[in-house]
Design an enzyme around this catalytic site. Sequence first.
Site, PDB file in Angstrom:
ATOM      1  N   GLY A  32       0.808  -1.219   0.000  1.00 14.60           N
ATOM      2  CA  GLY A  32       0.000   0.000   0.000  1.00 14.60           C
ATOM      3  C   GLY A  32       0.840   1.266   0.000  1.00 14.60           C
ATOM      4  N   HIS A  71      -1.992  -7.536   2.576  1.00 15.08           N
ATOM      5  CA  HIS A  71      -2.028  -8.062   3.951  1.00 15.08           C
ATOM      6  C   HIS A  71      -3.198  -7.524   4.767  1.00 15.08           C
ATOM      7  CE1 HIS A  71      -0.063  -4.761   6.497  1.00 15.08           C
ATOM      8  NE2 HIS A  71       0.155  -4.304   5.281  1.00 15.08           N
ATOM      9  N   THR A 119      11.918  -7.416 -10.413  1.00 15.57           N
ATOM     10  CA  THR A 119      11.405  -8.772 -10.612  1.00 15.57           C
ATOM     11  C   THR A 119      10.106  -8.951  -9.831  1.00 15.57           C
ATOM     12  OG1 THR A 119      13.641  -9.604 -10.920  1.00 15.57           O
ATOM     13  CG2 THR A 119      11.949 -11.223 -10.314  1.00 15.57           C
ATOM     14  N   CYS A 170       3.401   2.316  13.153  1.00 17.04           N
ATOM     15  CA  CYS A 170       4.529   2.925  12.445  1.00 17.04           C
ATOM     16  C   CYS A 170       5.777   2.148  12.814  1.00 17.04           C
ATOM     17  CB  CYS A 170       4.653   4.409  12.737  1.00 17.04           C
ATOM     18  SG  CYS A 170       5.203   4.733  14.395  1.00 17.04           S
TER      19      CYS A 170
HETATM   20  N1  PLP Z   1      -3.018   3.056   3.452  1.00 20.45           N
HETATM   21  C1  PLP Z   1      -3.789   2.696   4.488  1.00 20.45           C
HETATM   22  C2  PLP Z   1      -5.136   3.303   4.636  1.00 20.45           C
HETATM   23  C3  PLP Z   1      -3.323   1.779   5.416  1.00 20.45           C
HETATM   24  O1  PLP Z   1      -4.085   1.440   6.464  1.00 20.45           O
HETATM   25  C4  PLP Z   1      -2.015   1.238   5.252  1.00 20.45           C
HETATM   26  C5  PLP Z   1      -1.461   0.287   6.241  1.00 20.45           C
HETATM   27  O2  PLP Z   1      -1.734   0.391   7.423  1.00 20.45           O
HETATM   28  C6  PLP Z   1      -1.273   1.630   4.139  1.00 20.45           C
HETATM   29  C7  PLP Z   1      -1.802   2.537   3.266  1.00 20.45           C
HETATM   30  C8  PLP Z   1       0.102   1.083   3.888  1.00 20.45           C
HETATM   31  O3  PLP Z   1       0.033  -0.218   3.387  1.00 20.45           O
HETATM   32  P1  PLP Z   1       1.303  -1.203   3.505  1.00 20.45           P
HETATM   33  O4  PLP Z   1       1.319  -1.670   4.934  1.00 20.45           O
HETATM   34  O5  PLP Z   1       0.969  -2.320   2.557  1.00 20.45           O
HETATM   35  O6  PLP Z   1       2.491  -0.463   3.107  1.00 20.45           O
END
Ligand code: PLP
Length: 372
Positions: free
Chosen positions: A70, A194, A230, A318
């Site tokens: 994300g 995840h 990759t 975090c």
């Molecule tokens: N965006 C939102 C709303 C999230 O809750 C999170 C993770 O907590 C992320 C982005 C980041 O995703 P990732 O943990 O896959 O980097």
Amino acid sequence: MPAYLDHAASTPMRPEAVEAMLPFFQSRFANPSGAHAAARDARRAVDDARDVVAECLGAQPGEVVFTGGGTESDNHAVLGAVRLHGGRAVASAVEHHAVLHPVEHVRGQLVPVDAEGRIELGALEDALDADVTLVSVMLANNEVGTVQPFDAVVDIVRAQAPHAILHTDAVQGFPWLDVVTATGGADCISVSAHKFGGPKGVGALVVRTGTTLEPLLLGGGQERERRSGTHNVAGIVAMAAAMRATVDERAATVARVGTLRDRLVDGLVASVPDIHETVPRSAKVAGSAHVCIDGVESEALLFLLERGGVYASVASSCASGAMEPSHVLAAMGVAKERAAGALRLSLGYASIDADVDLALDVIADAVGRLRR
Ligand code: PLP
């Protein structure tokens, strides 16, 4: 058995996702960018996964860019838009840091939210003009669960910022909402495996045909030059399996987990004096329970909850594991004293009745002890 109530941080993997990825660690390990039969086999697996992910997100297969999760998807959308097109970025003040920090990095502008965490549509309108090239508004919030009025956002962005790429972070929305209809008006959509029973470190960014972004990663030119590196074949295949299961079961999961969540929150309200639901349940996703408890410190509460076998959290996770004051609660105008007793309980597809039973006992007891 501990009660795991931190699905917004991460979910256990779905068995079908684990099963789908295993062959790609061993017999089907080849690099999908290669030319021989083993490589073509891995390539086919990535292509098949792409078809599934596209369907689940309401996109064409060629619009799906596989990413490392994300955070990368969000960064790609924000930085990729502003670096290629210039102009300004605008986002809601309650975005995840994976959007907020890139927007701040390019000196973008944040739009305030109301007391329930919904973007102020009038303020959004005021922030937009023809110079804005990127607007990012999340589908559902990771701390308090608020669902944004995304259709209204689409209308305003198209009217006021005709050149803007509209991105939505659907990382927390995907497990609960019909993302195909909810994000139909977006140019870019971020998801992370995840959060819905897939593995960590893999995600996707939908980039609609006609939308262009500067790549973050240069190299071998994978993903049609949009994301070099990759492919994480095992992760991609597992993400697709988890997505398929999530979509197939979504309506039933929302109903079942929503009932569990309601029992949890109703039980807390009945047994813990001076507890406040941060956002009304009608305004948020089914797995989210966020409360503020007067007269207790979140950190002390989490310590006692863990001792009682209840895993919860305060704000988003975090890297340091440290508890920082929540920018989401601050943006919603929640007073500091109240925010000091914040507790995020997030349920997921794997939640069961016993989790709620244990949480109700342990939380009421812990709050009583802290107040004494
Ligand atoms: N965006 C939102 C709303 C999230 O809750 C999170 C993770 O907590 C992320 C982005 C980041 O995703 P990732 O943990 O896959 O980097």
